[in-house]
Design an enzyme around this catalytic site. Structure first.
Site, PDB file in Angstrom:
ATOM      1  N   SER A 257     -18.202   8.195  10.193  1.00 26.73           N
ATOM      2  CA  SER A 257     -19.271   8.328  11.175  1.00 26.73           C
ATOM      3  C   SER A 257     -19.002   9.549  12.023  1.00 26.73           C
ATOM      4  O   SER A 257     -17.881  10.049  12.087  1.00 26.73           O
ATOM      5  CB  SER A 257     -19.340   7.090  12.056  1.00 26.73           C
ATOM      6  N   LYS A 258     -20.074   9.978  12.674  1.00 25.50           N
ATOM      7  CA  LYS A 258     -20.016  11.200  13.467  1.00 25.50           C
ATOM      8  C   LYS A 258     -18.903  11.168  14.510  1.00 25.50           C
ATOM      9  O   LYS A 258     -18.384  12.179  14.900  1.00 25.50           O
ATOM     10  CB  LYS A 258     -21.358  11.392  14.184  1.00 25.50           C
ATOM     11  N   ARG A 259     -18.572   9.959  14.950  1.00 27.37           N
ATOM     12  CA  ARG A 259     -17.592   9.859  16.020  1.00 27.37           C
ATOM     13  C   ARG A 259     -16.200  10.322  15.579  1.00 27.37           C
ATOM     14  O   ARG A 259     -15.461  10.886  16.350  1.00 27.37           O
ATOM     15  CB  ARG A 259     -17.522   8.426  16.554  1.00 27.37           C
TER      16      ARG A 259
END
Ligand code: GLU
Length: 476
Positions: A257-259
């Site tokens: 995920s982008k995180r």
């Protein structure tokens, strides 16, 4: 004609709802591309932009540009067109309405005018009774009244009438045979109140009309597939083959995920990861080369790829490994190729026109060191401008700096061997470690503790400029 004799037609169907193309989507795109090309078939790109609230401005353009940049060219797409276009779902609304009407006529779909408040209320009631939230078919039993009201202009949706008490089988090429129960499915909305279809109707209609016979996609779509199968059956259309491939994970196994890691392909391209290396690395996500090779061309991938070899376990996407692979690709290029790539890269991504003759001289110094093209800027910035900051405090070393300056000044034949020899001698006569002298010289000239070989760098900069840089530190 059986499925096997037909031209193989695969597709990716990106939704322009993120910044660009997700690395996981490219991994899936590669499988689609390879499977089609291996069979001399067609690879199609269709833009699925029916979820209007989530469409991100500019995303479609970036997705199509990225595909071009990484060299996955489509045989049919919104850009190149093709016999089954348009390839953008927002331009196919009439088609979906036509097919929704067919479903209504066949009694596989119905109109629904329930207000969101009512739907919300029944949903809450069901949840409080620990029941899965389902539409209660309130409108299905009143279709006559409902259609009359629709004629007065009241907003409506069209829902799929999921057949009751059926088992739905998927013979997935990756996951094997999976059984779903129709009673577990909700009456899926097919046409929304804004007149746009939902993904489920649009994907089935388009895959059928575009003659897609292999649907290879991420496993997040597996739970939607029974709804799709119901639709194929309702239309009496033959099913494509399905292959649901595992999603990428971070090295710590969490969902990509982008995180945690950048997920957009454009990020890696902006970093100057070599596109061929990106494809090579992503082709190893959920699949391995039959002879265990790690580095191979797209052409080779196409020739050895087999859908049956896709692994069920989630592959790990490791940006560090990707960088390593990009470095390996750089190593295989000629100096001339690297030069052009660096020139193009800085022009396209950093809007800088670097001086070609200077770049040419620096290539032998960095060829073995850089992993991505942006590393060139990190390593070689000092060739183009004097350092503004120094990674070492040199203020207490003035005497030594003077000696370095005079030693260098005395060199008439400005060659790297001579510079190195003089510096080594200087170290000895001052009872210093040679490494220390070179480190000081490096910081003086480049500002940094890590740089390309320093004596060679001094030669490229020239004697005059090198001495000026030392002078700039307040020594003469
Ligand atoms: N539009 C879906 C996506 O954004 C495509 C799913 C499919 O391949 O059927 O990934």
């Amino acid at each position: 004609m059986t499925q096997n004799q037909k031209e193989v037609r695969t597709r990716i169907a990106p939704s322009p709802t993120g910044y660009d193309l997700h690395v996981g989507s490219v991994a899936v795109a590669l499988m689609n591309y390879a499977w089609a090309k291996k069979h001399s078939g067609k690879f199609i790109v269709r833009i699925e932009d029916t979820d209007r609230k989530r469409v991100v401005k500019g995303a479609e353009t970036r997705i199509l540009k990225t595909l071009k940049l990484i060299g996955l060219s489509a045989d049919e797409s919104p850009l190149v067109g093709g016999p089954f276009g348009p390839y953008r779902q927002s331009e196919r609304l009439e088609i979906y309405h036509h097919y929704a009407q067919i479903l209504i006529k066949k009694n596989f779909a119905y109109y629904c005018i329930c207000a969101p408040e009512r739907l919300d209320k029944i949903r809450k009631e069901q949840l409080s009774k620990k029941k899965p939230p389902r539409y209660d078919r309130h409108c299905l039993i009143n279709q006559e009244t409902v259609t009359k009201k629709i004629k007065t202009g009241i907003p409506y949706v069209i829902r799929l009438k999921v057949p009751s008490n059926q088992e739905i089988f998927i013979n997935d090429l990756v996951r094997g045979r999976i059984v779903f129960k129709s009673d577990d499915l909700d009456d899926q909305i097919l046409i929304k109140s804004d007149g746009f279809p939902t993904y489920h109707l649009a994907v089935v209609v388009d895959d059928h009309l575009m003659k897609i016979n292999y649907v290879i996609r991420g496993e997040e779509w597996l739970s939607s597939t029974p709804k799709h199968i119901i639709l194929y059956q309702a239309f009496s259309w033959s099913l494509p083959f399905f292959a649901h491939v595992p999603l990428l994970r971070n090295p710590d196994r969490s969902k990509l995920s982008k995180r945690n890691n950048p997920v957009w392909v454009s990020f890696y391209l902006q970093q100057g990861i070599i596109p061929e290396a990106l494809l090579n690395y992503l082709s190893l996500m959920g699949w391995s080369h039959p002879s265990g090779k790690e580095i191979f061309s797209l052409e080779e991938y196409v020739s050895v790829f087999d859908l049956r070899d896709i692994q069920k376990t989630a592959p790990v996407f490791d940006p560090v490994k990707l960088e390593w692979m990009s470095g390996e690709y750089i190593r295989k290029l000629s100096s001339n190729q690297i030069k052009s790539m660096i020139l193009d890269f800085f022009k396209n991504y950093q809007n800088k026109n670097l001086p070609e003759p200077l770049i040419e001289k620096t290539i032998p110094l960095i060829k073995e060191r850089i992993k991505k093209l942006s590393d060139y800027g990190d390593y070689c910035q000092f060739f183009f401008s004097r350092p503004k900051e120094y990674e070492l405090d040199l203020s207490d070393k003035k005497e030594l700096l003077k000696k370095i300056f005079h030693e260098l000044k005395s060199i008439s034949d400005w060659k790297s061997e001579i510079i190195s020899r003089k510096m080594t001698e200087l170290a000895k006569s001052n009872q210093l470690n040679t490494g220390e002298i070179f480190m000081i010289l490096r910081v003086l000239i480049t500002g940094k503790k890590v740089s390309p070989p320093i004596s060679e760098s001094l030669v490229i900069l020239g004697k005059e400029e090198s001495l000026k840089r030392i002078e700039a530190c307040g020594i003469s």
